[in-house]
Design an enzyme around this catalytic site. Structure first.
Site, PDB file in Angstrom:
ATOM      1  N   ARG A  32       0.840  -1.210   0.000  1.00  0.00           N
ATOM      2  CA  ARG A  32       0.000   0.000   0.000  1.00  0.00           C
ATOM      3  C   ARG A  32       0.867   1.249   0.000  1.00  0.00           C
ATOM      4  NH1 ARG A  32      -3.725   3.183   4.352  1.00  0.00           N
ATOM      5  NH2 ARG A  32      -2.020   2.766   5.782  1.00  0.00           N
ATOM      6  N   ARG A  73      -8.020  17.923   8.784  1.00  0.00           N
ATOM      7  CA  ARG A  73      -6.789  18.091   9.553  1.00  0.00           C
ATOM      8  C   ARG A  73      -6.676  19.498  10.104  1.00  0.00           C
ATOM      9  NH1 ARG A  73      -3.172  13.957   9.036  1.00  0.00           N
ATOM     10  NH2 ARG A  73      -3.649  12.547   7.321  1.00  0.00           N
ATOM     11  N   LYS A 218     -13.045   2.564   1.463  1.00  0.00           N
ATOM     12  CA  LYS A 218     -12.660   2.451   2.874  1.00  0.00           C
ATOM     13  C   LYS A 218     -13.857   2.847   3.736  1.00  0.00           C
ATOM     14  CE  LYS A 218      -8.492   3.927   4.013  1.00  0.00           C
ATOM     15  NZ  LYS A 218      -7.371   4.907   4.031  1.00  0.00           N
ATOM     16  N   THR A 276      -5.833  -1.859  10.347  1.00  0.00           N
ATOM     17  CA  THR A 276      -5.463  -0.940  11.431  1.00  0.00           C
ATOM     18  C   THR A 276      -5.283  -1.581  12.807  1.00  0.00           C
ATOM     19  OG1 THR A 276      -6.498   0.834  10.176  1.00  0.00           O
ATOM     20  CG2 THR A 276      -5.913   1.324  12.445  1.00  0.00           C
TER      21      THR A 276
HETATM   22  P1  PGA Z   1      -5.785   5.413   7.176  1.00  0.00           P
HETATM   23  O1  PGA Z   1      -6.958   4.365   7.011  1.00  0.00           O
HETATM   24  O2  PGA Z   1      -4.582   4.702   7.673  1.00  0.00           O
HETATM   25  O3  PGA Z   1      -5.622   5.969   5.829  1.00  0.00           O
HETATM   26  O4  PGA Z   1      -6.366   6.399   8.134  1.00  0.00           O
HETATM   27  C1  PGA Z   1      -7.090   3.282   7.866  1.00  0.00           C
HETATM   28  C2  PGA Z   1      -7.985   3.571   9.043  1.00  0.00           C
HETATM   29  O5  PGA Z   1      -8.537   4.665   9.210  1.00  0.00           O
HETATM   30  O6  PGA Z   1      -8.162   2.624   9.813  1.00  0.00           O
HETATM   31 MN    MN Z   2      -8.548   6.277   7.840  1.00  0.00          MN
END
Ligand code: PGA
Ligand code: MN
Length: 466
Positions: A32, A73, A218, A276
């Site tokens: 990734r 952000r 996602k 994650t």
């Molecule tokens: P990110 O996505 O690492 O791009 O934030 C994964 C998550 O949010 O679990």
């Molecule tokens: Mn994320």
């Protein structure tokens, strides 16, 4: 063999050629590239390094571009220095990109200012800092600090329960996506999807760019969980993005949502990636916690197609060990029969006979104790259908298309093989030469096509290898 795939996130901890090769040798199927960080130049370098490592190790790996989406952000800080926020103090949040301080912090995401209400909570920096909205002004919001701490620059803001304007593809994402397609990525993940339209927008950009690859939505906003079936109607896969999901919804709901998302993906016959904090403690420690091991093994039992490592490989102290550890956990977990059987509810109109042919191939392979099922596939449909049926027999997706190789990388139990031949005898020779199927094994060849008038398509053929 291992059925559940491994995704590893690239970062400074693993970008050296020898570490990258160790990661691939450890079993990484998909790498990734996280577009929340880095520049186009740095991603181009990473991309080339992955292809070099794949070449050097002889491993097939797909590259997944992860688009940052409308992640909210905070802006820069005066002097670049972190500020300390004390519980009970007032902190204003204003729209813009000026450097902030301990009294006011800016966010480039202006809709946030208009979308919150009094009493809403804002979580900063992965929830380490919590704010409560006290007052709404024309161009800023006044909050009080509930949980304080040190706040660095450009940290994430999550606004749980706040309805934000839908548009998961930002201008940056569109530009990044065109760049990634040009680079040659095999898969694209889109962050903070809320609706099927968000996914469609990214798909339209790919079509206009003249190169389409599978789009993984996602799932990290509550709206996406509510809209999961519609999203699965458009996307080619989903990721359970537990990091942001665990900030956007109460933490205790994450395991239930994880199960729901994986189940719905399996019902739709589409792949899911579990992501994650999978082996989070391995960012620092050489061995994961028992709870982490259990979590990864449970994801295998739930039927995730792939499990993703993020900080563990990107910035951790033991990137290769993390991959080897996950590989071992998955292999052991796969020796147990799954506790739940999920029958795909695939739309029969797509290919009325295709599912039946694949089911027959899976049954035949099990009854004949076949060593492999070989899907002869031009567009990857046969491989996806077979993966959805979760055969115990391993599946080789033999295809002339590099695009299909990339797309099948995330499918449970499917090993892609790139070759132009569709001749069964030649495929047999190729699999034997590469020691992928041992002599004397029974192999089931299968092919499906929407066109029933093609004499060379829609077959099942069972052979014993010489
Ligand atoms: P990110 O996505 O690492 O791009 O934030 C994964 C998550 O949010 O679990
Ligand atoms: Mn994320």
């Amino acid at each position: 063999m291992r059925h559940t795939k491994i995704v590893a996130t690239l970062g400074p901890a693993c970008s050296q050629p020898d570490t990258l090769r160790a990661l691939l040798n450890g079993g990484v199927d998909i790498v990734r590239l996280n577009f929340s960080h880095g520049s186009h130049e740095s991603h181009a370098r990473s991309y080339a390094a992955v292809r070099d490592a794949a070449e050097a190790t002889g491993r097939t790996v797909a590259v997944m571009q992860d688009l940052s989406g409308p992640k909210i952000r905070t802006g820069p800080l005066e002097g670049g220095q972190p500020v300390t926020l004390a519980p009970g103090q007032t902190l204003r949040i204003a729209a813009g990109d000026k450097p902030g301080n301990s009294e006011v912090v800016y966010t480039p995401y202006e809709p946030l200012i208009r979308s919150v209400s009094r009493g809403d909570r804002l979580l900063l920096d992965d929830g380490r800092i919590e704010l409560r909205v006290e007052e709404l002004r024309h161009d800023e919001i006044v909050t009080s600090v509930v949980a304080g701490g040190s706040l660095g620059q450009k940290k994430g803001i999550n606004a749980p329960g706040v309805g934000l304007p839908a548009s998961a593809v930002t201008e940056k994402d569109a530009a990044d996506l065109r760049f990634g397609l040009h680079l040659g990525v095999d898969l694209v993940a889109l962050s903070f999807v809320q609706t099927a339209d968000d996914v469609q927008r990214a798909i339209d950009i790919m079509r206009d760019a003249g190169r389409s690859v599978p789009l993984i939505a996602k799932i990290e906003r509550p709206a996406a969980v509510s809209n999961i079936d519609a999203i699965l109607g458009v996307a080619q896969g989903v990721m359970v993005a537990r990091g942001d999901l665990g900030l956007e919804v109460p933490l205790e709901q994450v395991p239930r949502m994880q199960k729901h998302i994986i189940r719905r993906a399996r019902a739709a016959g589409l792949p899911s990636i579990l992501a994650t904090q999978v082996l989070e403690s391995m960012r620092v420690d050489p061995r994961p916690t028992r709870a982490e091991v259990s979590d990864a093994a449970n994801a295998v039992d739930e039927g995730a197609d792939a499990i993703m490592l993020a900080g563990e490989t990107a910035v951790g102290a033991h990137p290769a060990r993390a991959v080897e550890t996950l590989d071992a956990i998955i292999r052991d977990a796969e020796t147990m029969p799954p506790s739940e059987r999920v029958v795909p509810e695939m739309d029969p109109a797509r290919s009325p006979h295709g599912r039946a042919v694949c089911e027959a191939a899976v049954t035949l392979a099990a009854t004949a104790r076949a060593g492999a099922i070989v899907a002869v596939t031009r567009e990857g449909h046969t491989a996806r259908m077979l993966a959805a049926l979760r055969p115990t027999t391993q599946v080789f997706a033999v295809t002339p298309s590099a695009g299909v190789v990339g797309a099948t990388a995330m499918l449970w139990g499917v090993t892609p093989i790139l070759t132009t031949t569709e001749d069964i005898n030649e495929i047999e020779r190729l699999l034997s030469e590469r020691h992928l199927v041992s002599s004397g094994s029974v192999v089931v060849f299968v092919n499906i096509s929407a066109e029933l008038n093609r004499l060379d398509a829609n077959f099942i053929n069972v052979q014993r290898f010489q």
